[in-house]
Design an enzyme around this catalytic site. Structure first.
Site, mmCIF file in Angstrom:
data_model
loop_
_atom_site.group_PDB
_atom_site.id
_atom_site.type_symbol
_atom_site.label_atom_id
_atom_site.label_comp_id
_atom_site.label_asym_id
_atom_site.label_seq_id
_atom_site.Cartn_x
_atom_site.Cartn_y
_atom_site.Cartn_z
ATOM 1 N N SER A 135 41.950 50.270 -0.257
ATOM 2 C CA SER A 135 41.747 49.901 1.198
ATOM 3 C C SER A 135 40.458 50.481 1.685
ATOM 4 C CB SER A 135 43.202 50.759 1.750
ATOM 5 O OG SER A 135 43.301 50.676 3.194
ATOM 6 N N SER A 187 36.853 46.496 14.733
ATOM 7 C CA SER A 187 36.895 46.181 16.392
ATOM 8 C C SER A 187 36.063 47.496 17.255
ATOM 9 C CB SER A 187 38.396 46.195 16.646
ATOM 10 O OG SER A 187 38.889 47.381 16.931
ATOM 11 N N HIS A 215 39.827 40.101 14.618
ATOM 12 C CA HIS A 215 39.009 40.049 15.573
ATOM 13 C C HIS A 215 38.026 39.065 15.361
ATOM 14 C CE1 HIS A 215 40.189 43.611 17.670
ATOM 15 N NE2 HIS A 215 40.795 44.101 16.392
ATOM 16 N N THR A 243 45.876 37.091 14.056
ATOM 17 C CA THR A 243 46.907 37.109 15.079
ATOM 18 C C THR A 243 46.664 36.036 16.027
ATOM 19 O OG1 THR A 243 47.374 38.651 16.993
ATOM 20 C CG2 THR A 243 45.144 38.608 16.637
ATOM 21 N N LYS A 246 45.150 37.680 20.285
ATOM 22 C CA LYS A 246 43.673 38.023 20.602
ATOM 23 C C LYS A 246 42.914 36.498 21.171
ATOM 24 C CE LYS A 246 44.050 42.724 18.948
ATOM 25 N NZ LYS A 246 43.874 43.533 17.955
ATOM 26 N N THR A 276 64.303 38.129 15.134
ATOM 27 C CA THR A 276 64.302 37.147 15.739
ATOM 28 C C THR A 276 62.850 36.254 15.761
ATOM 29 O OG1 THR A 276 65.789 37.797 17.142
ATOM 30 C CG2 THR A 276 64.708 35.937 18.215
ATOM 31 N N THR A 361 40.776 57.208 18.123
ATOM 32 C CA THR A 361 40.558 55.893 17.686
ATOM 33 C C THR A 361 39.196 55.997 17.152
ATOM 34 O OG1 THR A 361 41.686 55.207 19.717
ATOM 35 C CG2 THR A 361 40.535 53.826 18.847
HETATM 36 C C1 LIG Z 1 45.164 44.352 16.976
HETATM 37 C C2 LIG Z 1 45.000 44.488 15.564
HETATM 38 C C3 LIG Z 1 46.235 44.178 14.658
HETATM 39 C C4 LIG Z 1 47.305 43.694 15.407
HETATM 40 O O1 LIG Z 1 47.632 42.711 15.910
HETATM 41 P P1 LIG Z 1 48.401 42.395 17.124
HETATM 42 O O2 LIG Z 1 48.910 40.777 17.081
HETATM 43 O O3 LIG Z 1 47.973 42.820 18.134
HETATM 44 O O4 LIG Z 1 49.862 43.257 16.719
HETATM 45 C C5 LIG Z 1 45.913 43.866 13.115
HETATM 46 N N1 LIG Z 1 44.657 44.435 12.655
HETATM 47 C C6 LIG Z 1 43.617 44.671 13.657
HETATM 48 C C7 LIG Z 1 42.272 44.997 12.973
HETATM 49 C C8 LIG Z 1 43.735 44.704 15.006
HETATM 50 O O5 LIG Z 1 42.674 45.182 15.747
#
Ligand SMILES: *Cc1c(COP(=O)(O)O)cnc(C)c1O
Length: 403
Positions: A135, A187, A215, A243, A246, A276, A361
């Site tokens: 990782s 990010s 991202h 995702t 975003k 669900t 963070t």
């Molecule tokens: C935001 C984020 C996620 C999670 O995605 P969500 O759809 O918001 O739950 C996964 N990996 C990274 C690097 C992120 O910044």
């Protein structure tokens, strides 16, 4: 007793300056990046500079119309898990759309990107024979937690360092199953992984590659397939994760991979099976957004133009920011109190919203304002932001970058 304990724990957070408060921001449809900010003293319009709806697709007519159509057609919720009457044609079509986006045979959708990382990594790492996970040190919490839950041995390699990965991979039993987990765009610093070199190392050790493109999807590559698409590397990644929340502007997460990987996770993953399904309207909105960004370069071009423009304006007055090859502009403050103060003053005095990013963070001493210019910020928005930062930089006695 209980309340006392909970309050004392929260007080500790407060004392360290790590207690989170949420700004009440109502995004104004058709008016991105403007929002209505509500606080005790009333409400007013602000410009948001830290949204992860990177391209404003959450307000795009294609996305909104598809969602309206789907809610009128199917109603609000999915009505069940995927297995128990919760699958509809929108889910099937969305998975096809995502598989196509990444040039893979299959895809699998989840309720969020967090859930997809957590679920896929915990399922694969716990069930693959003698699996070791490798990782990147800066991986997202959703990956870290998924790996932890798998109880597989974990090896952390130095961030974006293929040589460190190579050393870690060399240290384990050559017959073990090896899974390399990393991100494309990170990010907080906005730096981009050397994907080709990481794949070379992974190939040398016969390792599976798992890439979080959260991202990057929608933003990079000619069809928005991410950095791996941009660099022609999608076929070298075993599993691409992304995702819908975003750049695609909706909500949900997914994996894109072989039929076998998707079928395996679908069949064994608790976090997929026992929850669900995504509401049909969300799937419909995501399909429309992905389709739009596959064929239209307009949003991506405008975003890049705005990122370049903002950096030039910051350079002109010596506001220091972290250089990177992505769309993220981390303006460096380097002090937690000043970072929070800058954010408060921007909001109160200038109607500009940028969330302060402090420890944990990011590391102590690298506190920052993480700015994400969108295609919809105007030049006037930018000028107001830069002049506000200039004034506050003087007011807070912060150092300027030397040209
Ligand atoms: C935001 C984020 C996620 C999670 O995605 P969500 O759809 O918001 O739950 C996964 N990996 C990274 C690097 C992120 O910044």
């Amino acid at each position: 007793m209980l309340q006392e304990f909970l309050r004392s724990e929260i007080d500790l957070l407060r004392k360290d300056g790590n207690y989170r408060t949420f700004a009440n921001l109502e995004r104004s449809n058709g008016n991105f990046p403007k929002a209505t900010y509500r606080c005790d003293s009333g409400k007013r319009e602000v410009t948001v500079w830290c949204s992860n709806d990177y391209l404003g697709m959450g307000q795009h007519p294609a996305t909104r119309n598809a969602m309206k159509e789907a809610i009128d057609l199917c109603g609000a919720g999915a009505g069940g898990t995927r297995n128990i009457s919760g699958t509809c044609n929108y889910h099937v079509e969305l998975e096809r759309e995502l598989a196509d986006l990444h040039g893979k045979p299959a895809a699998l959708i989840f309720t969020s990107g967090y859930v997809s990382n957590w679920t896929a990594l915990s399922t694969l790492a716990s069930r693959l024979p003698n699996c070791h996970v490798f990782s990147d040190a800066d991986n997202h919490a959703s990956m870290i937690e998924g790996i932890r839950h798998s109880r597989a041995p974990k090896h952390i390699w130095k961030h974006n360092d293929p040589e460190s990965l190579d050393r870690c991979l060399s240290s384990v039993d050559p017959d073990a199953t090896k899974l390399v987990a990393f991100e494309s765009v990170y990010s907080m610093d906005g730096d981009i992984a050397p994907i080709a070199e990481i794949c070379d190392v992974a190939d040398k050790h016969n390792a599976i590659t798992y890439l979080d493109e959260v991202h990057a999807v929608g933003l990079y590559g000619p069809r928005g397939g991410g950095v791996a698409e941009q660099e022609g590397l999608m076929d070298r990644i075993t599993i691409i994760q992304g995702t819908l929340g975003k750049a695609f502007g909706v909500m949900g997460g997914y994996l894109s991979s072989s039929e076998e990987v998707c079928d395996f996770v679908r069949s064994f993953a608790s976090g997929f099976i026992f929850t669900t399904a995504l509401p049909p309207m969300l799937a419909a909105g995501a399909i429309a957004s992905i389709k739009h960004l596959k064929t239209c370069e307009f949003e991506r071009h405008q975003q890049r133009r705005n990122v370049r423009l903002l950096r030039a304006k910051l350079d002109a007055i010596g506001i220091p920011y972290m250089r990177n090859d992505s769309h993220i502009v981390p303006v460096m403050v380097g002090n937690a109190k000043k970072c929070k103060m800058l954010s408060d003053l921007l909001l109160d005095d200038y109607g500009i919203y940028i969330q302060p990013i402090n420890y944990p963070t990011v590391p102590v001493g690298t506190e920052r304002l993480r700015i994400t210019p969108s295609p919809l910020h105007s030049v006037e928005d930018m000028d107001r932001l830069v002049s506000a930062l200039g004034a506050l930089w003087s007011q807070c006695a912060l150092a300027r970058a030397v040209a």
